[in-house]
Scaffold this motif. Structure first.
Motif, PDB file in Angstrom:
ATOM      1  N   HIS A   1       0.821  -1.213   0.000  1.00 24.65           N
ATOM      2  CA  HIS A   1       0.000   0.000   0.000  1.00 24.65           C
ATOM      3  C   HIS A   1       0.856   1.264   0.000  1.00 24.65           C
ATOM      4  O   HIS A   1       0.516   2.240  -0.661  1.00 24.65           O
ATOM      5  CB  HIS A   1      -0.967  -0.007   1.187  1.00 24.65           C
ATOM      6  N   TYR A   2       1.970   1.271   0.694  1.00 24.42           N
ATOM      7  CA  TYR A   2       2.816   2.458   0.720  1.00 24.42           C
ATOM      8  C   TYR A   2       3.508   2.672  -0.629  1.00 24.42           C
ATOM      9  O   TYR A   2       3.792   3.813  -1.009  1.00 24.42           O
ATOM     10  CB  TYR A   2       3.834   2.393   1.864  1.00 24.42           C
ATOM     11  N   GLU A   3       3.780   1.586  -1.355  1.00 26.11           N
ATOM     12  CA  GLU A   3       4.371   1.725  -2.691  1.00 26.11           C
ATOM     13  C   GLU A   3       3.350   2.286  -3.671  1.00 26.11           C
ATOM     14  O   GLU A   3       3.674   3.141  -4.503  1.00 26.11           O
ATOM     15  CB  GLU A   3       4.883   0.373  -3.185  1.00 26.11           C
ATOM     16  N   ALA A   4       2.103   1.820  -3.556  1.00 21.94           N
ATOM     17  CA  ALA A   4       1.039   2.347  -4.402  1.00 21.94           C
ATOM     18  C   ALA A   4       0.821   3.837  -4.106  1.00 21.94           C
ATOM     19  O   ALA A   4       0.623   4.644  -5.026  1.00 21.94           O
ATOM     20  CB  ALA A   4      -0.249   1.568  -4.189  1.00 21.94           C
ATOM     21  N   PHE A   5       0.895   4.202  -2.839  1.00 22.16           N
ATOM     22  CA  PHE A   5       0.758   5.611  -2.462  1.00 22.16           C
ATOM     23  C   PHE A   5       1.903   6.440  -3.036  1.00 22.16           C
ATOM     24  O   PHE A   5       1.686   7.562  -3.510  1.00 22.16           O
ATOM     25  CB  PHE A   5       0.702   5.740  -0.935  1.00 22.16           C
ATOM     26  N   MET A   6       3.112   5.884  -3.027  1.00 20.20           N
ATOM     27  CA  MET A   6       4.260   6.590  -3.600  1.00 20.20           C
ATOM     28  C   MET A   6       4.051   6.829  -5.096  1.00 20.20           C
ATOM     29  O   MET A   6       4.311   7.927  -5.601  1.00 20.20           O
ATOM     30  CB  MET A   6       5.537   5.781  -3.373  1.00 20.20           C
ATOM     31  N   LEU A   7       3.564   5.818  -5.814  1.00 21.12           N
ATOM     32  CA  LEU A   7       3.296   5.990  -7.240  1.00 21.12           C
ATOM     33  C   LEU A   7       2.205   7.035  -7.467  1.00 21.12           C
ATOM     34  O   LEU A   7       2.290   7.838  -8.406  1.00 21.12           O
ATOM     35  CB  LEU A   7       2.901   4.659  -7.875  1.00 21.12           C
ATOM     36  N   LEU A   8       1.199   7.047  -6.607  1.00 20.75           N
ATOM     37  CA  LEU A   8       0.144   8.056  -6.706  1.00 20.75           C
ATOM     38  C   LEU A   8       0.715   9.451  -6.472  1.00 20.75           C
ATOM     39  O   LEU A   8       0.332  10.410  -7.158  1.00 20.75           O
ATOM     40  CB  LEU A   8      -0.970   7.742  -5.707  1.00 20.75           C
ATOM     41  N   MET A   9       1.663   9.584  -5.558  1.00 21.01           N
ATOM     42  CA  MET A   9       2.288  10.883  -5.299  1.00 21.01           C
ATOM     43  C   MET A   9       3.166  11.325  -6.481  1.00 21.01           C
ATOM     44  O   MET A   9       3.252  12.516  -6.790  1.00 21.01           O
ATOM     45  CB  MET A   9       3.114  10.837  -4.009  1.00 21.01           C
ATOM     46  N   PHE A  10       3.816  10.365  -7.148  1.00 18.90           N
ATOM     47  CA  PHE A  10       4.551  10.709  -8.360  1.00 18.90           C
ATOM     48  C   PHE A  10       3.604  11.281  -9.406  1.00 18.90           C
ATOM     49  O   PHE A  10       3.917  12.251 -10.088  1.00 18.90           O
ATOM     50  CB  PHE A  10       5.281   9.487  -8.937  1.00 18.90           C
ATOM     51  N   TYR A  11       2.422  10.669  -9.541  1.00 18.48           N
ATOM     52  CA  TYR A  11       1.443  11.176 -10.497  1.00 18.48           C
ATOM     53  C   TYR A  11       0.962  12.568 -10.081  1.00 18.48           C
ATOM     54  O   TYR A  11       0.823  13.453 -10.916  1.00 18.48           O
ATOM     55  CB  TYR A  11       0.262  10.217 -10.622  1.00 18.48           C
ATOM     56  N   ALA A  12       0.721  12.767  -8.789  1.00 22.79           N
ATOM     57  CA  ALA A  12       0.312  14.087  -8.300  1.00 22.79           C
ATOM     58  C   ALA A  12       1.401  15.123  -8.582  1.00 22.79           C
ATOM     59  O   ALA A  12       1.106  16.268  -8.935  1.00 22.79           O
ATOM     60  CB  ALA A  12       0.003  14.030  -6.805  1.00 22.79           C
ATOM     61  N   GLY A  13       2.663  14.708  -8.457  1.00 23.71           N
ATOM     62  CA  GLY A  13       3.763  15.609  -8.796  1.00 23.71           C
ATOM     63  C   GLY A  13       3.758  15.980 -10.265  1.00 23.71           C
ATOM     64  O   GLY A  13       3.987  17.137 -10.633  1.00 23.71           O
ATOM     65  N   TYR A  14       3.471  15.013 -11.138  1.00 23.14           N
ATOM     66  CA  TYR A  14       3.396  15.295 -12.572  1.00 23.14           C
ATOM     67  C   TYR A  14       2.241  16.243 -12.875  1.00 23.14           C
ATOM     68  O   TYR A  14       2.391  17.175 -13.665  1.00 23.14           O
ATOM     69  CB  TYR A  14       3.231  13.996 -13.364  1.00 23.14           C
ATOM     70  N   VAL A  15       1.100  16.034 -12.236  1.00 16.63           N
ATOM     71  CA  VAL A  15      -0.039  16.935 -12.437  1.00 16.63           C
ATOM     72  C   VAL A  15       0.321  18.335 -11.956  1.00 16.63           C
ATOM     73  O   VAL A  15      -0.021  19.335 -12.615  1.00 16.63           O
ATOM     74  CB  VAL A  15      -1.295  16.387 -11.720  1.00 16.63           C
ATOM     75  N   THR A  16       1.039  18.442 -10.860  1.00 13.46           N
ATOM     76  CA  THR A  16       1.474  19.749 -10.355  1.00 13.46           C
ATOM     77  C   THR A  16       2.429  20.411 -11.345  1.00 13.46           C
ATOM     78  O   THR A  16       2.317  21.616 -11.616  1.00 13.46           O
ATOM     79  CB  THR A  16       2.152  19.587  -8.981  1.00 13.46           C
ATOM     80  N   ILE A  17       3.361  19.638 -11.897  1.00 13.67           N
ATOM     81  CA  ILE A  17       4.276  20.183 -12.902  1.00 13.67           C
ATOM     82  C   ILE A  17       3.487  20.692 -14.104  1.00 13.67           C
ATOM     83  O   ILE A  17       3.771  21.766 -14.655  1.00 13.67           O
ATOM     84  CB  ILE A  17       5.319  19.129 -13.316  1.00 13.67           C
ATOM     85  N   MET A  18       2.476  19.940 -14.515  1.00 12.68           N
ATOM     86  CA  MET A  18       1.666  20.366 -15.659  1.00 12.68           C
ATOM     87  C   MET A  18       0.865  21.628 -15.331  1.00 12.68           C
ATOM     88  O   MET A  18       0.642  22.468 -16.199  1.00 12.68           O
ATOM     89  CB  MET A  18       0.727  19.241 -16.106  1.00 12.68           C
ATOM     90  N   TYR A  19       0.439  21.776 -14.082  1.00  8.17           N
ATOM     91  CA  TYR A  19      -0.303  22.975 -13.685  1.00  8.17           C
ATOM     92  C   TYR A  19       0.582  24.222 -13.788  1.00  8.17           C
ATOM     93  O   TYR A  19       0.143  25.272 -14.238  1.00  8.17           O
ATOM     94  CB  TYR A  19      -0.835  22.810 -12.257  1.00  8.17           C
ATOM     95  N   PHE A  20       1.834  24.086 -13.377  1.00  4.86           N
ATOM     96  CA  PHE A  20       2.771  25.205 -13.424  1.00  4.86           C
ATOM     97  C   PHE A  20       3.670  25.138 -14.665  1.00  4.86           C
ATOM     98  O   PHE A  20       4.768  25.700 -14.657  1.00  4.86           O
ATOM     99  CB  PHE A  20       3.651  25.211 -12.163  1.00  4.86           C
ATOM    100  N   ASN A  21       3.226  24.489 -15.709  1.00  4.89           N
ATOM    101  CA  ASN A  21       4.040  24.216 -16.887  1.00  4.89           C
ATOM    102  C   ASN A  21       4.633  25.477 -17.506  1.00  4.89           C
ATOM    103  O   ASN A  21       5.833  25.547 -17.775  1.00  4.89           O
ATOM    104  CB  ASN A  21       3.222  23.449 -17.926  1.00  4.89           C
ATOM    105  N   GLU A  22       3.816  26.482 -17.763  1.00  3.11           N
ATOM    106  CA  GLU A  22       4.307  27.686 -18.441  1.00  3.11           C
ATOM    107  C   GLU A  22       5.352  28.416 -17.599  1.00  3.11           C
ATOM    108  O   GLU A  22       6.391  28.839 -18.115  1.00  3.11           O
ATOM    109  CB  GLU A  22       3.151  28.610 -18.788  1.00  3.11           C
ATOM    110  N   ALA A  23       5.083  28.561 -16.313  1.00  5.83           N
ATOM    111  CA  ALA A  23       6.040  29.241 -15.445  1.00  5.83           C
ATOM    112  C   ALA A  23       7.324  28.432 -15.312  1.00  5.83           C
ATOM    113  O   ALA A  23       8.428  28.993 -15.322  1.00  5.83           O
ATOM    114  CB  ALA A  23       5.424  29.484 -14.068  1.00  5.83           C
ATOM    115  N   LEU A  24       7.192  27.121 -15.212  1.00 13.30           N
ATOM    116  CA  LEU A  24       8.362  26.255 -15.090  1.00 13.30           C
ATOM    117  C   LEU A  24       9.197  26.280 -16.373  1.00 13.30           C
ATOM    118  O   LEU A  24      10.428  26.310 -16.321  1.00 13.30           O
ATOM    119  CB  LEU A  24       7.925  24.835 -14.756  1.00 13.30           C
ATOM    120  N   GLU A  25       8.524  26.303 -17.520  1.00 10.60           N
ATOM    121  CA  GLU A  25       9.251  26.394 -18.791  1.00 10.60           C
ATOM    122  C   GLU A  25      10.002  27.721 -18.896  1.00 10.60           C
ATOM    123  O   GLU A  25      11.174  27.756 -19.303  1.00 10.60           O
ATOM    124  CB  GLU A  25       8.297  26.253 -19.971  1.00 10.60           C
TER     125      GLU A  25
END
Length: 119
Positions: free
Chosen positions: A37-61
């Motif tokens: 369960h903790y590994e699945a949660f870690m993978l979910l957090m990686f996905y949340a990190g990707y969604v966060t990167i996509m949210y701030f995509n223009e500023a990050l670029e």
């Protein structure tokens, strides 16, 4: 084909890095043939990190492009010995050696990793 579409390096670099991190994380999770369960949660957090990167995509670029431009400006005033080392590291033979080392490492890992037995 879309006319007037300007494709830059940013989406490719961003998605390749995210994909590599995701694959490494997935391999790390399933290497023991169990997903906890903790590994699945870690993978979910990686996905949340990707969604966060996509949210701030223009500023990050914009920030990344600015940092790369500053780096290129700093390289113009590089001392000769650094230019020499940069020339070696940026050469095709150096790339071949690095890619060969990576390929040999991957082959060794797959060769030494035991295969799963069917029950």
């Amino acid at each position: 084909v879309v006319p007037n579409l300007k494709v830059t390096w940013w989406p490719l670099a961003r998605d390749c890095i995210s994909y590599c991190v995701g694959i490494i994380a997935l391999v790390g999770v399933v290497i023991d043939f169990e997903v906890h369960h903790y590994e699945a949660f870690m993978l979910l957090m990686f996905y949340a990190g990707y969604v966060t990167i996509m949210y701030f995509n223009e500023a990050l670029e914009a920030w990344t492009t600015k940092q790369l431009d500053l780096s290129l400006e700093a390289n113009k005033n590089m001392p000769p010995w650094k230019k020499f080392l940069d020339g070696i590291v940026s050469s095709t033979p150096f790339d071949i050696v690095i890619y060969a080392a990576i390929t040999i490492n991957i082959v060794c890992v797959f060769y030494t990793t035991p295969t799963a037995t069917v029950i």
